[in-house]
Write an enzyme that holds these catalytic residues in place. Structure first.
Site, mmCIF file in Angstrom:
data_model
loop_
_atom_site.group_PDB
_atom_site.id
_atom_site.type_symbol
_atom_site.label_atom_id
_atom_site.label_comp_id
_atom_site.label_asym_id
_atom_site.label_seq_id
_atom_site.Cartn_x
_atom_site.Cartn_y
_atom_site.Cartn_z
ATOM 1 N NE ARG A 30 63.138 9.830 23.437
ATOM 2 C CZ ARG A 30 63.813 10.458 22.479
ATOM 3 N NH1 ARG A 30 64.961 11.053 22.771
ATOM 4 N NH2 ARG A 30 63.357 10.509 21.255
ATOM 5 C CE1 TYR A 83 56.610 11.540 27.452
ATOM 6 C CE2 TYR A 83 58.990 11.222 27.449
ATOM 7 C CZ TYR A 83 57.771 11.111 26.814
ATOM 8 O OH TYR A 83 57.706 10.550 25.567
ATOM 9 C CE LYS A 88 62.504 5.292 22.996
ATOM 10 N NZ LYS A 88 62.144 4.466 21.854
ATOM 11 C CG HIS A 148 64.964 3.330 18.373
ATOM 12 N ND1 HIS A 148 64.955 4.612 17.873
ATOM 13 C CD2 HIS A 148 63.774 3.171 18.986
ATOM 14 C CE1 HIS A 148 63.811 5.189 18.168
ATOM 15 N NE2 HIS A 148 63.073 4.344 18.838
ATOM 16 C CB SER A 157 60.897 8.709 18.523
ATOM 17 O OG SER A 157 61.665 7.867 19.341
ATOM 18 C CB CYS A 159 59.793 8.053 11.767
ATOM 19 S SG CYS A 159 60.591 9.673 11.820
ATOM 20 C CG ASP A 203 60.364 1.933 20.881
ATOM 21 O OD1 ASP A 203 60.692 2.637 19.913
ATOM 22 O OD2 ASP A 203 60.590 2.264 22.059
ATOM 23 N NE ARG A 215 55.531 9.233 23.101
ATOM 24 C CZ ARG A 215 56.483 8.630 22.403
ATOM 25 N NH1 ARG A 215 56.394 7.326 22.166
ATOM 26 N NH2 ARG A 215 57.501 9.304 21.929
#
Length: 650
Positions: free
Chosen positions: A112, A263, A272, A292, A314, A316, A339, A433
């Site tokens: 991002r 991406y 998002k 989130h 993100s 974590c 998420d 990912r």
């Protein structure tokens, strides 16, 4: 604000005269002075709802693709898309698994791009609070762009940006199709990689158009910004335009515009962009919450079940927690989502949540059979991997996979270079990912697609805090819980372009994702307490990542985190198993089940060093008063003052 499509169409130098569809019919009303014949490769414009067709026509006039493909979401279509991507060299099969694919991006397009992600509103203060010091101080709570600057950026980028390419029309639902909590979007894109990924991450295709009818939808326009013929050679056959990347959101119009990046977070606009930035604004207007947060169901040994939502930045541990295998005997965790949570009070005052996504877009490094066996089982088929390493026997590989390479098997890094352990550089990008269907998760909750959502009884905030923050604590009340969310801090992660392990403020784990002024967002959360006859969930904070003086983790984490969820479960039930501290309630002595865990330094794990918390309170005050400034609700200021008083007495 007029729609950007209508404002920009006059700038296109080349326009549609008519569409040539398979049946050969023409749209005479689209006649313009310049001919630009366009073939519809799949689908029928006549069968689109009128407002969707108008959006498609506007996008085509602006971007000037050679073809249009209206996505139906079928397996046959997906197979053809994957074959096309393979033919173009954008993906390659991983034959060790069933229908798994590897994509390698341009190294400049890997995460991002927060610095190029903006919200467009009439007034700057609608998007971000004005920091103390005014416009001379950079806001850390989002990026605002004026509509004039936005118009100029679009006119410099979008006209003709899809020349030589196919424009795909992706109708998709965020949430189960037909659910009262779901919302619909339509994305136009020139990336087949996006089509294949959106089919995994959303409910996509004809069923969505049938459910939409003449209802509202979020307009999403995306281009990799690389029209044909190419002006420069591609890297990894990955089209992008990183120097001109822009990801813009126009919440007043429910529109998203993305240019230059292929991406995931920048191009899969249902993630998002829609599910958080636009949805958070819709939620404010309609009286619900778009967050989130993971959603999990946890069942105790007596068979009683509760649902919990948890917000972590993100990378974590959201996916690990959402798919946990509890080590405590008799406990069971089931995954609703890893998420994003959309939450709304029902007619009985219960906060109900859905996972608006249909797949998992997880960080690969660190995922293993030890840390997250359920994720590893989920990705064994029908999965697109991006920027992971590849083994010579057709498998995937990354840091922390915790698997020894078989004799004779070699590794090719995400950069396409030969790699071996000890090389000193990672084999997989830190933000590599997996994009995999949620339906393949072995512990998927049976109600994960329930139209009415699941009832949330606890909300957890957390992040990576190596020092000072205890394993778990509970807020004193709702207002204090909102303050705890506002005061969240965590080490920066690889999910965005930040470098180094600096401690960053990340309120509600939403700092990169607010769709409107954070002060108004806080006021919206605080307003929930004043709703009539609602059952507010309890709010907690966790920290799995505290370290000792030698840099070793004090808590084993992963499945052992079920011991913390056990205490939270009992606290939600009203059990008197907590003691008050200056920052909240922590487990009373002996209340945390540590049986069979071995040596755990509980005192250090829950210690509250006064110097640390004095500095923490100062940092929180500085951040909130300087960044949120005049938009900081008085309730949050009062909670901050109360924390400072309690810390002073420590």
């Amino acid at each position: 604000m007029p729609s950007f499509y209508n404002r920009l169409l006059w700038q296109c130098k080349r326009s549609l005269k008519h569409f040539v569809r398979p049946q050969g019919l023409q749209y005479g009303r689209l006649q313009m002075r310049n001919l630009h014949a366009l073939q519809v490769l799949n689908g029928d414009l006549d069968h689109l709802p009128n407002h969707v067709r108008d959006f498609v026509v506007s996008g085509a006039r602006l971007c000037q693709p050679d073809n249009i493909h209206i996505c139906n979401g079928t397996k046959e279509e997906n197979d053809s898309i994957l074959s096309l991507l393979q033919k173009e060299g954008m993906i390659k099969p991983l034959p060790k698994y069933e229908n798994c694919w590897l994509a390698r991006t341009d190294p400049k397009d890997v995460a991002r791009v927060e610095s190029k992600t903006v919200i467009v509103t009439e007034k700057k203060r609608d998007t971000i609070p004005i920091p103390l010091g005014g416009d001379q101080v950079k806001s850390q709570l989002g990026n605002w762009m004026s509509k004039e600057t936005f118009d100029q950026a679009l006119s410099n980028s979008f006209p003709g940006c899809m020349k030589g390419r196919t424009m795909y029309v992706i109708p998709y639902s965020m949430g189960p199709v037909g659910s009262p909590l779901s919302k619909i979007g339509v994305q136009l894109t020139d990336s087949a990689y996006v089509v294949a990924s959106m089919r995994i991450m959303t409910r996509m295709g004809n069923a969505v158009l049938n459910a939409l009818g003449d209802g509202e939808f979020v307009k999403c326009l995306h281009s990799v910004g690389s029209p044909l013929p190419l002006k420069a050679n591609l890297i990894n056959n990955w089209p992008c335009n990183p120097e001109r990347t822009l990801i813009a959101h126009i919440p007043d119009r429910r529109e998203i515009v993305s240019f230059g990046s292929g991406y995931g977070g920048n191009s899969l606009l249902g993630k998002k962009c829609f599910a958080l930035r636009i949805a958070s604004r819709i939620a404010k207007d309609e009286g619900w919450l778009a967050e989130h947060m993971l959603i999990l169901g946890i069942t105790n040994p007596q068979g009683r079940k509760k649902y919990i939502a948890a917000a972590f930045p993100s990378a974590c541990g959201k996916t690990n927690l959402a798919m946990m295998n509890p080590t405590l005997p008799g406990w069971k965790v089931e995954c609703v989502g890893d998420d994003i949570a959309w939450m709304k009070f029902d007619s009985e005052g219960r906060l109900r949540a859905i996972n608006p996504e249909n797949g998992f877009f997880g960080v690969a490094p660190g995922t293993s059979m030890k840390t997250n066996p359920n994720a590893m089982k989920t990705v064994q088929k029908n999965t697109i991997f991006t920027n992971v390493a590849e083994t010579s026997d057709g498998g995937f590989y990354w840091e922390g996979i915790d698997e020894a390479l078989p004799p004779g098997v070699t590794v090719t890094s995400w950069l396409g270079k030969e790699w071996k352990p000890g090389d000193g550089v990672p084999c997989a990008h830190p933000n590599s990912r997996f994009c995999t269907p949620a339906s393949q998760c072995p512990i998927l909750d049976k109600d994960w697609e329930s139209p009415e959502g699941v009832p949330i009884e606890a909300v957890i905030f957390g992040g990576r805090r190596p020092q000072g923050v205890p394993l778990v604590y509970e807020s004193f009340n709702w207002s204090h819980g909102v303050f705890v969310g506002a005061a969240m801090r965590s080490e920066a992660t690889a999910a965005a372009e930040h470098k180094g392990k600096v401690i960053m403020h990340d309120p509600f784990a939403m700092r990169p994702f607010f769709g409107y002024n954070f002060g108004q967002y806080l006021a919206h959360w605080l307003s929930m307490e004043h709703r009539k006859d609602v059952k507010l969930p309890k709010i907690f904070h966790v920290n799995w990542f505290r370290k000792d003086e030698n840099g070793n983790f004090l808590w084993p984490g992963f499945g052992e985190n079920s011991r913390v969820l056990d205490w939270i479960f009992r606290r939600v039930d009203g059990e008197q198993s907590a003691k008050e501290t200056p920052i909240g309630y922590v487990p009373a002595d002996g209340a945390l089940n540590l049986k069979g865990l071995g040596q755990i330094n509980v005192d250090q794990l829950f210690s509250l060093p006064k110097p640390f918390w004095e500095q923490e309170a100062m940092d929180i005050r500085k951040y909130l008063t300087e960044q949120v400034n005049e938009d900081l609700p008085h309730e949050v200021i009062n909670e901050l003052k109360s924390l400072e008083k309690r810390v002073k007495k420590m």
